[in-house]
Scaffold this motif. Structure first.
Motif, PDB file in Angstrom:
ATOM      1  N   VAL A  55      18.094 105.754 126.381  1.00 42.32           N
ATOM      2  CA  VAL A  55      19.437 106.210 126.755  1.00 42.32           C
ATOM      3  C   VAL A  55      20.431 105.066 126.566  1.00 42.32           C
ATOM      4  CG1 VAL A  55      20.877 106.973 128.677  1.00 42.32           C
ATOM      5  CG2 VAL A  55      18.591 107.944 128.379  1.00 42.32           C
ATOM      6  N   MET A  56      20.077 103.887 127.081  1.00 43.57           N
ATOM      7  CA  MET A  56      21.006 102.757 127.006  1.00 43.57           C
ATOM      8  C   MET A  56      21.254 102.331 125.562  1.00 43.57           C
ATOM      9  SD  MET A  56      22.158 102.262 129.821  1.00 43.57           S
ATOM     10  CE  MET A  56      21.851 103.041 131.361  1.00 43.57           C
ATOM     11  N   GLU A  57      20.183 102.297 124.770  1.00 45.14           N
ATOM     12  CA  GLU A  57      20.340 101.842 123.385  1.00 45.14           C
ATOM     13  C   GLU A  57      20.954 102.924 122.509  1.00 45.14           C
ATOM     14  OE1 GLU A  57      17.830  99.357 121.482  1.00 45.14           O
ATOM     15  OE2 GLU A  57      17.381  98.212 123.292  1.00 45.14           O
ATOM     16  N   GLY A  58      20.710 104.177 122.851  1.00 48.79           N
ATOM     17  CA  GLY A  58      21.157 105.264 121.978  1.00 48.79           C
ATOM     18  C   GLY A  58      22.525 105.826 122.336  1.00 48.79           C
ATOM     19  N   LEU A  59      23.020 105.504 123.528  1.00 44.50           N
ATOM     20  CA  LEU A  59      24.262 106.135 123.982  1.00 44.50           C
ATOM     21  C   LEU A  59      25.445 105.776 123.086  1.00 44.50           C
ATOM     22  CD1 LEU A  59      25.512 108.017 126.055  1.00 44.50           C
ATOM     23  CD2 LEU A  59      25.913 106.058 127.551  1.00 44.50           C
ATOM     24  N   ALA A  60      25.524 104.522 122.663  1.00 45.86           N
ATOM     25  CA  ALA A  60      26.650 104.098 121.817  1.00 45.86           C
ATOM     26  C   ALA A  60      26.653 104.886 120.504  1.00 45.86           C
ATOM     27  CB  ALA A  60      26.556 102.594 121.542  1.00 45.86           C
ATOM     28  N   THR A  61      25.484 105.066 119.904  1.00 49.08           N
ATOM     29  CA  THR A  61      25.385 105.827 118.649  1.00 49.08           C
ATOM     30  C   THR A  61      25.839 107.265 118.863  1.00 49.08           C
ATOM     31  OG1 THR A  61      23.500 104.479 118.047  1.00 49.08           O
ATOM     32  CG2 THR A  61      23.779 106.511 116.807  1.00 49.08           C
TER      33      THR A  61
ATOM     34  N   ARG B  59      29.587 107.458 119.318  1.00 47.37           N
ATOM     35  CA  ARG B  59      30.289 107.289 118.031  1.00 47.37           C
ATOM     36  C   ARG B  59      30.214 108.574 117.208  1.00 47.37           C
ATOM     37  NH1 ARG B  59      27.342 102.503 117.517  1.00 47.37           N
ATOM     38  NH2 ARG B  59      28.507 100.950 118.676  1.00 47.37           N
ATOM     39  N   ARG B  60      29.048 109.206 117.200  1.00 45.36           N
ATOM     40  CA  ARG B  60      28.902 110.442 116.416  1.00 45.36           C
ATOM     41  C   ARG B  60      29.766 111.556 117.002  1.00 45.36           C
ATOM     42  NH1 ARG B  60      22.930 112.003 114.703  1.00 45.36           N
ATOM     43  NH2 ARG B  60      24.144 113.656 113.755  1.00 45.36           N
ATOM     44  N   MET B  61      29.849 111.607 118.335  1.00 47.74           N
ATOM     45  CA  MET B  61      30.675 112.625 118.972  1.00 47.74           C
ATOM     46  C   MET B  61      32.153 112.387 118.661  1.00 47.74           C
ATOM     47  SD  MET B  61      30.846 115.342 120.631  1.00 47.74           S
ATOM     48  CE  MET B  61      29.209 115.605 121.310  1.00 47.74           C
ATOM     49  N   ARG B  62      32.561 111.100 118.731  1.00 52.88           N
ATOM     50  CA  ARG B  62      33.955 110.739 118.402  1.00 52.88           C
ATOM     51  C   ARG B  62      34.292 111.223 116.989  1.00 52.88           C
ATOM     52  NH1 ARG B  62      37.835 110.417 121.155  1.00 52.88           N
ATOM     53  NH2 ARG B  62      38.637 111.670 119.485  1.00 52.88           N
ATOM     54  N   ALA B  63      33.355 110.936 116.048  1.00 45.81           N
ATOM     55  CA  ALA B  63      33.589 111.295 114.647  1.00 45.81           C
ATOM     56  C   ALA B  63      33.638 112.816 114.477  1.00 45.81           C
ATOM     57  CB  ALA B  63      32.491 110.692 113.768  1.00 45.81           C
ATOM     58  N   ALA B  64      32.723 113.522 115.188  1.00 48.02           N
ATOM     59  CA  ALA B  64      32.694 114.991 115.061  1.00 48.02           C
ATOM     60  C   ALA B  64      33.998 115.592 115.571  1.00 48.02           C
ATOM     61  CB  ALA B  64      31.511 115.554 115.848  1.00 48.02           C
ATOM     62  N   MET B  65      34.512 115.056 116.678  1.00 51.71           N
ATOM     63  CA  MET B  65      35.766 115.567 117.235  1.00 51.71           C
ATOM     64  C   MET B  65      36.930 115.256 116.302  1.00 51.71           C
ATOM     65  SD  MET B  65      34.899 114.436 121.152  1.00 51.71           S
ATOM     66  CE  MET B  65      36.585 114.283 121.676  1.00 51.71           C
ATOM     67  N   ASP B  66      36.943 114.054 115.762  1.00 44.98           N
ATOM     68  CA  ASP B  66      38.034 113.670 114.856  1.00 44.98           C
ATOM     69  C   ASP B  66      38.006 114.531 113.591  1.00 44.98           C
ATOM     70  OD1 ASP B  66      38.766 111.846 116.719  1.00 44.98           O
ATOM     71  OD2 ASP B  66      37.930 110.090 115.678  1.00 44.98           O
ATOM     72  N   ARG B  67      36.790 114.756 113.079  1.00 42.12           N
ATOM     73  CA  ARG B  67      36.652 115.602 111.879  1.00 42.12           C
ATOM     74  C   ARG B  67      37.158 117.010 112.166  1.00 42.12           C
ATOM     75  NH1 ARG B  67      31.690 113.553 111.162  1.00 42.12           N
ATOM     76  NH2 ARG B  67      30.720 115.386 112.114  1.00 42.12           N
TER      77      ARG B  67
END
Ligand code: PXP
Length: 279
Positions: free
Chosen positions: A236-242, A245-253
């Motif tokens: 969770v800790m290592e994967g949360l940033a990824t 970022r993917r969610m940010r990109a999906a929303m922006d797209r």
């Protein structure tokens, strides 16, 4: 075998069994299919896990029957089924035929497997169940405390493997109780030696993290560690940033495809201005 190294000088490979129960805990919190413990097992194998461990508890609080079926069918590494010594679980194990079955004590009210199995006190009930699993070609191990009586009882039950409960040691390390931790580690070291001397294969698990797993690796008798909670927490800790970022990109797209820039004939200019909560 002539010329083969002694236990004191050899460096047997230390296998890692990844316990994926808590992926199912998160999935079940919402009742859907995500995150999928079987997909987590695939990732663990890709990353170097030697085997997958899953505990089918009587109350099915995390892993479910269908997860076990899919793990057996889809994962090409040994499956270690943790199970209580009950008729229901024995029937499931005999039907699924995992590579190994680790018999654990189970109490409904506990948060996790809190203590070792009383192999010494339950010889009569364990013996036929172990025989049944063995006859089905399943490698049986007993999850026991680092105690002489339990190890001798495991040897008397003729199981090939024991898994030493490392919870008390890990707790002492985590709480910074140096003396208690040292005493617990000595108990584990002596237990591993005794068990190996009796011909048992020695595994260990519960509460392990990077530090305690690294220290256990110094015991040549221990050939497998089963680790779950810490690894899933780290994931969770290592994967949360990824994931963020993917969610940010999906929303922006999504935003820019629904509202292309005004210069491309889009309607962006028609959105009323809103306060930016970040400012
Ligand atoms: N080994 C056994 C027999 C267990 O019951 C458990 C907990 O399900 C583990 C290993 C893994 O413990 P943890 O999740 O604390 O790493």
């Amino acid at each position: 075998m002539a010329g083969s190294p002694t236990l004191a000088t050899e460096r047997p490979r230390l296998r890692l069994g990844v316990n994926i129960d808590h992926v199912a805990t998160v999935r079940n919190a919402r009742g859907g299919r995500h995150p999928d413990p079987v997909q987590a097992a695939e990732i663990a194998v890709m990353a170097g896990a030697d085997g997958i461990t899953a505990h089918l508890r009587e109350d099915r609080r995390h892993i479910r029957d269908d997860d076990i079926n899919r793990l057996k069918a889809l994962i090409d590494r040994p499956l270690n089924l943790e199970m209580a010594a009950t008729r229901e679980m024995a029937d499931i194990a005999v039907r699924v035929r995992p590579h190994a079955a680790c018999i654990v004590p189970e109490r409904r009210e506990e948060r996790t497997t809190e203590g070792g199995l009383d192999a010494a006190g339950q010889h009569t009930t364990l013996s036929p169940l172990i025989e049944e699993l063995r006859a089905a070609g399943i490698r049986v191990s007993l999850f026991i405390a680092a105690e002489r009586a339990q190890i001798e009882a495991a040897a008397a039950l003729r199981v090939p493997v024991i898994e030493i409960h490392t919870g008390a040691w890990c707790e002492a390390v985590a709480d910074g109780h140096g003396d208690r931790a040292a005493a617990e580690f000595d108990r584990i070291r002596s237990a591993a030696k005794l068990a190996r001397g009796l011909g048992l294969e020695v595994h260990a698990g519960h509460g392990l993290d990077y530090v305690t797993a690294g220290q256990l690796a110094g015991l040549p008798e221990v050939v497998e560690l089963n680790i779950g909670h810490f690894l899933i927490g780290e994931a969770v800790m290592e994967g949360l940033a990824t994931a963020v970022r993917r969610m940010r990109a999906a929303m922006d797209r999504g935003r820019s495809s629904a509202f292309p820039p005004a210069s491309e004939g889009g309607e962006e200019g028609r959105l009323p201005p809103q306060a930016d909560p970040a400012t």
